[in-house]
Motif scaffolding. Structure first.
Motif, short mmCIF file in Angstrom:
data_model
loop_
_atom_site.label_atom_id
_atom_site.label_comp_id
_atom_site.label_asym_id
_atom_site.label_seq_id
_atom_site.Cartn_x
_atom_site.Cartn_y
_atom_site.Cartn_z
N ARG A 195 67.08 -4.94 18.52
CA ARG A 195 66.05 -4.67 19.53
C ARG A 195 65.39 -3.33 19.29
O ARG A 195 64.16 -3.18 19.42
N SER A 196 66.20 -2.33 18.92
CA SER A 196 65.64 -1.01 18.64
C SER A 196 64.72 -1.06 17.42
O SER A 196 63.66 -0.43 17.41
N GLY A 197 65.10 -1.84 16.41
CA GLY A 197 64.26 -1.96 15.22
C GLY A 197 62.93 -2.61 15.53
O GLY A 197 61.88 -2.15 15.08
N TRP A 198 62.96 -3.70 16.32
CA TRP A 198 61.71 -4.36 16.69
C TRP A 198 60.84 -3.45 17.56
O TRP A 198 59.61 -3.45 17.45
N ALA A 199 61.49 -2.68 18.43
CA ALA A 199 60.73 -1.75 19.27
C ALA A 199 60.02 -0.71 18.42
O ALA A 199 58.86 -0.37 18.66
N ASN A 200 60.73 -0.20 17.40
CA ASN A 200 60.10 0.79 16.52
C ASN A 200 58.94 0.18 15.75
O ASN A 200 57.90 0.83 15.55
N VAL A 201 59.12 -1.07 15.30
CA VAL A 201 58.04 -1.74 14.58
C VAL A 201 56.80 -1.87 15.47
O VAL A 201 55.67 -1.62 15.05
N LEU A 202 57.00 -2.28 16.73
CA LEU A 202 55.88 -2.44 17.65
C LEU A 202 55.21 -1.10 17.96
O LEU A 202 53.98 -1.01 18.00
N ILE A 203 56.03 -0.07 18.17
CA ILE A 203 55.48 1.24 18.50
C ILE A 203 54.66 1.79 17.35
O ILE A 203 53.49 2.20 17.52
N TYR A 204 55.23 1.77 16.15
CA TYR A 204 54.52 2.32 15.00
C TYR A 204 53.34 1.44 14.60
O TYR A 204 52.32 1.95 14.10
N GLY A 205 53.47 0.15 14.81
CA GLY A 205 52.33 -0.73 14.55
C GLY A 205 51.17 -0.44 15.48
O GLY A 205 50.01 -0.40 15.05
#
Length: 283
Positions: A12-22
Motif C-alpha cells: 500500500r505504501s508503494g502504491w501510494a508513493n507511485v500515485l503521489i510522485y505520478g
C-alpha cells in the motif's frame, strides 16, 4: 501473520508513493509545458506556429532570433532591464537589510508600528499606486529616467524583502552577535561581519524573487518610460506587434531569451535559495 501484514502495508505504501510522485510529475509537466512550447516555437517558422502542426520545429530556423536582434535591437533593451533589475534588487536588499536587523534585534518605542507599516505595504495593490507614483516621480524630476526607475523598483520590492529578512533574523540565535560585541566589535562590524554571512540564504532567496519581479515588470515601465533608449525589454517585445504586424517568430524568440536570464540566475543561486526556503523547517 505479522509478515503478511507487513507485506500488505509495504505494498500500500508503494502504491501510494507511485500515485503521489505520478501526480507531482504530471503537475511539473503541466507547469513546464508553456515554457517548453515557447522555447521550441522560437525555432519554428511563423506558418508552423499559426498552423499548430507538430511539436518539433520543421524546418528548423533561427530567423526569429535574427529578427529579435536586428528589428528591435533586443540586446540593448535587455541591458536596460538588467540595469533596472540588478540595481533595483541591490537597493531593495540594502534598505531592507539595514531596516530588518534593528527591528528584529532591538526594542525601542515605535518598533511595532514600523514593522506593521512596512508589512502592510504588501497589501497595497500596485495598480492603485499608479496615480501617486506618477505625480511623485514627475515632481522629483525623475520621469522617463533610469535612476527614477531604479529607485522606484527598489521601493516596490522593499516590503517583501524586509518581511522575509526580518523573519529570518528572528529565527537565528543572537549569541554570535553578542559574542562579537563583547569582543569589541561595533554595530556595523557585527552587522556586516556576523549577521550578513548568517543571512546569506535569505538574501539569495529574496534577491531572486525581487530580480524576477523587476525583470518581468511591465505596468510601471509603460507608465513612466517614454524615450526609446530607456525602455525595458518587456515594453520592446510588444513592439513586434505594433511596428511589424506581429512577427510571432521574433516574439517567441525574444521571449525565450528573456526567460533564460532569470532561469540562469536561479540555477546559479539555487543552493542558497533552497537553504533560505527551508530555513527553520528543521532544527
Amino acid at each position: 501473520m505479522s509478515d503478511v501484514r507487513t507485506t500488505a502495508a509495504g505494498r500500500r505504501s508503494g502504491w501510494a508513493n507511485v500515485l503521489i510522485y505520478g501526480f507531482l510529475g504530471l503537475v511539473v509537466l503541466l507547469a513546464l509545458a508553456p515554457t517548453a512550447w515557447v522555447m521550441l516555437s522560437a525555432f519554428k517558422t511563423g506558418n508552423q506556429i499559426f498552423s499548430g502542426q507538430g511539436l518539433l520545429p520543421a524546418p528548423f530556423t533561427v530567423q526569429g532570433f535574427v529578427d529579435a536582434f536586428t528589428q528591435i535591437h533586443l540586446h540593448e533593451y535587455m541591458l536596460n532591464t538588467l540595469l533596472y533589475a540588478g540595481l533595483g534588487t541591490l537597493g531593495a536588499l540594502t534598505a531592507a537589510f539595514l531596516a530588518a536587523y534593528p527591528l528584529a534585534r532591538f526594542s525601542f518605542p515605535g518598533r511595532n508600528a514600523l514593522v506593521a507599516l512596512f508589512s502592510l505595504a504588501l497589501a497595497l495593490p500596485l495598480v492603485g499606486l499608479a496615480t501617486p507614483v506618477f505625480f511623485v516621480v514627475r515632481e522629483l524630476g525623475m520621469f522617463d529616467s533610469r535612476i527614477g526607475m531604479v529607485i522606484l523598483y527598489s521601493a516596490l520590492q522593499f516590503p517583501f524583502t524586509f518581511v522575509v529578512l526580518r523573519a529570518f533574523m528572528l529565527s537565528t540565535p543572537p549569541e554570535l552577535e553578542e559574542a562579537a560585541m563583547i569582543d569589541g566589535a561595533g554595530y556595523f562590524t557585527t552587522l556586516f561581519r556576523v549577521v550578513l554571512p548568517l543571512t546569506r540564504p535569505a538574501l539569495a532567496t529574496v534577491a531572486v524573487v525581487a530580480f524576477v519581479n523587476i525583470w518581468n515588470e511591465f505596468f510601471f515601465a509603460n507608465l513612466l518610460l517614454v524615450s526609446e533608449e530607456n525602455r525595458n525589454v518587456q515594453l520592446v517585445l510588444a513592439g513586434f506587434k505594433s511596428q511589424f504586424g506581429f512577427n510571432v517568430t521574433g516574439a517567441v524568440a525574444g521571449a525565450t531569451l528573456v526567460m533564460l536570464v532569470p532561469i540562469c540566475l536561479f540555477l546559479i543561486l539555487q543552493r542558497q535559495v533552497i537553504a533560505g526556503l527551508t530555513a527553520g523547517a528543521v532544527k
